[in-house]
Design a protein around this motif. Structure first.
Motif, PDB file in Angstrom:
ATOM      1  N   ARG A  72       0.811  -1.213   0.000  1.00 40.90           N
ATOM      2  CA  ARG A  72       0.000   0.000   0.000  1.00 40.90           C
ATOM      3  C   ARG A  72       0.850   1.270   0.000  1.00 40.90           C
ATOM      4  NH1 ARG A  72      -3.861   1.774   4.982  1.00 40.90           N
ATOM      5  NH2 ARG A  72      -1.807   1.939   5.945  1.00 40.90           N
ATOM      6  N   ALA A  73       1.916   1.282   0.762  1.00 44.50           N
ATOM      7  CA  ALA A  73       2.752   2.476   0.851  1.00 44.50           C
ATOM      8  C   ALA A  73       3.428   2.826  -0.465  1.00 44.50           C
ATOM      9  CB  ALA A  73       3.808   2.295   1.940  1.00 44.50           C
ATOM     10  N   ASP A  74       3.493   1.886  -1.402  1.00 46.05           N
ATOM     11  CA  ASP A  74       4.177   2.108  -2.673  1.00 46.05           C
ATOM     12  C   ASP A  74       3.215   2.349  -3.830  1.00 46.05           C
ATOM     13  OD1 ASP A  74       6.704   1.670  -1.479  1.00 46.05           O
ATOM     14  OD2 ASP A  74       6.439  -0.496  -1.644  1.00 46.05           O
ATOM     15  N   LEU A  75       1.932   2.437  -3.562  1.00 47.14           N
ATOM     16  CA  LEU A  75       0.951   2.559  -4.639  1.00 47.14           C
ATOM     17  C   LEU A  75       1.189   3.785  -5.513  1.00 47.14           C
ATOM     18  CD1 LEU A  75      -2.359   1.511  -2.832  1.00 47.14           C
ATOM     19  CD2 LEU A  75      -1.318   0.378  -4.804  1.00 47.14           C
ATOM     20  N   GLU A  76       1.557   4.913  -4.904  1.00 50.90           N
ATOM     21  CA  GLU A  76       1.713   6.144  -5.683  1.00 50.90           C
ATOM     22  C   GLU A  76       2.903   6.073  -6.629  1.00 50.90           C
ATOM     23  OE1 GLU A  76       4.227   8.783  -2.415  1.00 50.90           O
ATOM     24  OE2 GLU A  76       2.093   9.153  -2.731  1.00 50.90           O
ATOM     25  N   ARG A  77       3.800   5.110  -6.423  1.00 51.58           N
ATOM     26  CA  ARG A  77       4.975   4.957  -7.297  1.00 51.58           C
ATOM     27  C   ARG A  77       4.851   3.775  -8.249  1.00 51.58           C
ATOM     28  NH1 ARG A  77       6.825   6.290  -2.245  1.00 51.58           N
ATOM     29  NH2 ARG A  77       7.096   4.109  -1.654  1.00 51.58           N
ATOM     30  N   PHE A  78       3.732   3.074  -8.189  1.00 54.73           N
ATOM     31  CA  PHE A  78       3.551   1.880  -9.022  1.00 54.73           C
ATOM     32  C   PHE A  78       2.790   2.256 -10.290  1.00 54.73           C
ATOM     33  CE2 PHE A  78       1.515  -2.044 -10.397  1.00 54.73           C
ATOM     34  CZ  PHE A  78       2.558  -2.950 -10.303  1.00 54.73           C
ATOM     35  N   LEU A  79       3.244   1.731 -11.418  1.00 58.12           N
ATOM     36  CA  LEU A  79       2.604   2.029 -12.706  1.00 58.12           C
ATOM     37  C   LEU A  79       1.690   0.871 -13.103  1.00 58.12           C
ATOM     38  CD1 LEU A  79       2.360   3.969 -15.112  1.00 58.12           C
ATOM     39  CD2 LEU A  79       4.266   2.739 -16.178  1.00 58.12           C
ATOM     40  N   GLY A  93     -10.827  -1.048   3.183  1.00 60.85           N
ATOM     41  CA  GLY A  93     -10.165   0.224   2.969  1.00 60.85           C
ATOM     42  C   GLY A  93      -9.036   0.170   1.977  1.00 60.85           C
ATOM     43  N   LEU A  94      -8.449  -0.997   1.792  1.00 58.38           N
ATOM     44  CA  LEU A  94      -7.355  -1.130   0.840  1.00 58.38           C
ATOM     45  C   LEU A  94      -7.858  -0.977  -0.599  1.00 58.38           C
ATOM     46  CD1 LEU A  94      -4.328  -1.608   0.670  1.00 58.38           C
ATOM     47  CD2 LEU A  94      -4.752  -4.075   0.730  1.00 58.38           C
ATOM     48  N   VAL A  95      -9.099  -1.370  -0.858  1.00 55.58           N
ATOM     49  CA  VAL A  95      -9.691  -1.164  -2.186  1.00 55.58           C
ATOM     50  C   VAL A  95      -9.819   0.332  -2.458  1.00 55.58           C
ATOM     51  CG1 VAL A  95     -11.696  -1.571  -3.665  1.00 55.58           C
ATOM     52  CG2 VAL A  95     -10.916  -3.362  -2.104  1.00 55.58           C
ATOM     53  N   ALA A  96     -10.268   1.085  -1.458  1.00 56.86           N
ATOM     54  CA  ALA A  96     -10.366   2.541  -1.612  1.00 56.86           C
ATOM     55  C   ALA A  96      -8.991   3.156  -1.828  1.00 56.86           C
ATOM     56  CB  ALA A  96     -11.042   3.152  -0.387  1.00 56.86           C
ATOM     57  N   ASN A  97      -7.970   2.634  -1.150  1.00 55.03           N
ATOM     58  CA  ASN A  97      -6.612   3.161  -1.308  1.00 55.03           C
ATOM     59  C   ASN A  97      -6.116   3.042  -2.741  1.00 55.03           C
ATOM     60  OD1 ASN A  97      -5.558   1.870   1.931  1.00 55.03           O
ATOM     61  ND2 ASN A  97      -6.468   3.836   1.430  1.00 55.03           N
ATOM     62  N   VAL A  98      -6.440   1.936  -3.413  1.00 56.63           N
ATOM     63  CA  VAL A  98      -5.913   1.685  -4.755  1.00 56.63           C
ATOM     64  C   VAL A  98      -6.788   2.308  -5.845  1.00 56.63           C
ATOM     65  CG1 VAL A  98      -7.086  -0.507  -5.244  1.00 56.63           C
ATOM     66  CG2 VAL A  98      -4.814  -0.116  -6.160  1.00 56.63           C
ATOM     67  N   ALA A  99      -8.053   2.583  -5.544  1.00 52.20           N
ATOM     68  CA  ALA A  99      -9.014   2.987  -6.575  1.00 52.20           C
ATOM     69  C   ALA A  99      -8.563   4.214  -7.366  1.00 52.20           C
ATOM     70  CB  ALA A  99     -10.382   3.251  -5.938  1.00 52.20           C
TER      71      ALA A  99
END
Length: 296
Positions: A72-79, A93-99
């Motif tokens: 989760r902490a790396d989502l903003e850097r994942f393509l 909540g993890l689904v909301a984090n990635v959406a």
């Protein structure tokens, strides 16, 4: 030749892993919890269940597919790629984090610890992963198109969220702004404005709705509309309280013009990824053009 699908497994660090990162060893973590009346055995058991769930889902990925994992902490850097099937193994909540990082990719929600999560978004069990992955890439895939909310500032900053967007003060000060859209303009002073979707109607949005006496139905997760509420609007000679709640259909938006030193806008409770706004800036919030495709 088209690429084979890629299964992207999204997970988060467990409480046990966070304790080890902070205290260094199992023994030190156990001592820390013991001093607070907790046992590390329960924490370790939950960790083992989470790890087992990730391993089970990874084993269910077809051999001809590619596979990746992202914390989760790396989502903003994942393509994410257009051929990805995103498998969230964890909590709702993890689904909301990635959406907000997706653009139409199908999402499979797998509950890593059944019985501890509501299961609103992580609806499936590990044993169903193989069938769900095959279904996700089928032209006849059954998905719920969950409405998302989008905020766009006048300087092109934007964010999307699955549950809600909050616009307000960064601390406990009063937010001052001029509200417009769907009615007459009104200068307001409040604790902020919450604009949410039907998915978010089970959480923060619902608490505000209940405080208003539960008047009018909240949207369903797939309804293309949003509900909004002003928190603790303050009446004064210069600020009003006549517009404190409403509904936004697709194509409509709520506009706030900042009339204080600093406001922020963030989605789904993630304050670290916020839009910063200052005097005279404006922000519009409405139904996002994209939706989350949750495999059912």
């Amino acid at each position: 030749m088209s690429l084979a699908p890629r299964a992207v497994l999204v997970h988060r660090r467990t409480e046990y892993q966070e304790l080890l990162a902070r205290h260094g060893t199992h023994g030190q973590a156990s001592f820390f919890l013991g001093g607070r009346g907790r046992s590390i055995d329960d924490v370790l058991a939950r960790h083992d269940r989470a790890e087992q769930a990730v391993r089970a889902v990874a084993a269910a990925v077809p051999l001809t597919w590619r596979q990746a994992r992202v914390e989760r902490a790396d989502l903003e850097r994942f393509l994410f790629g257009p051929e990805d099937v995103v498998v969230v193994v964890g909590q709702d909540g993890l689904v909301a984090n990635v959406a907000k990082y997706l653009d139409g990719q199908p999402v499979v929600g797998v509950d890593a610890d059944p019985g501890r999560n509501p299961g609103v978004l992580v609806r499936h069990r590990c044993a169903d992963a193989a069938a769900l992955l095959r279904a996700a890439v089928s032209p006849a895939a059954s998905v719920d198109a969950l409405t998302m909310v989008e905020a766009v500032a006048d300087d092109t900053q934007r964010l999307r969220a699955l549950n809600e967007v909050f616009v307000g003060p960064p601390g406990h000060q009063t937010a001052r702004y001029r509200l417009s859209g769907g009615g007459p303009d009104e200068a307001q002073a409040s604790s902020g404005v919450l604009i949410g979707t039907g998915t978010g109607a089970t959480g923060w949005l619902r608490s505000l709705w209940l405080q208003r006496g539960g008047v009018g139905p909240l949207p369903a997760p797939c309804d293309p509309r949003l509900s909004w509420f002003v928190r603790e609007a303050w009446p004064s000679p210069a600020t009003g309280t006549s517009r404190v709640a409403g509904v936004l259909d697709r194509g409509q938006s709520l506009r706030l013009v900042v009339e204080s030193d600093r406001l922020v806008a963030f989605g789904d409770g993630v304050e670290s990824d916020a839009i910063e706004l200052t005097w005279g800036q404006s922000i519009r919030v409405g139904v996002a053009s994209a939706s989350l495709r949750l495999v059912v």
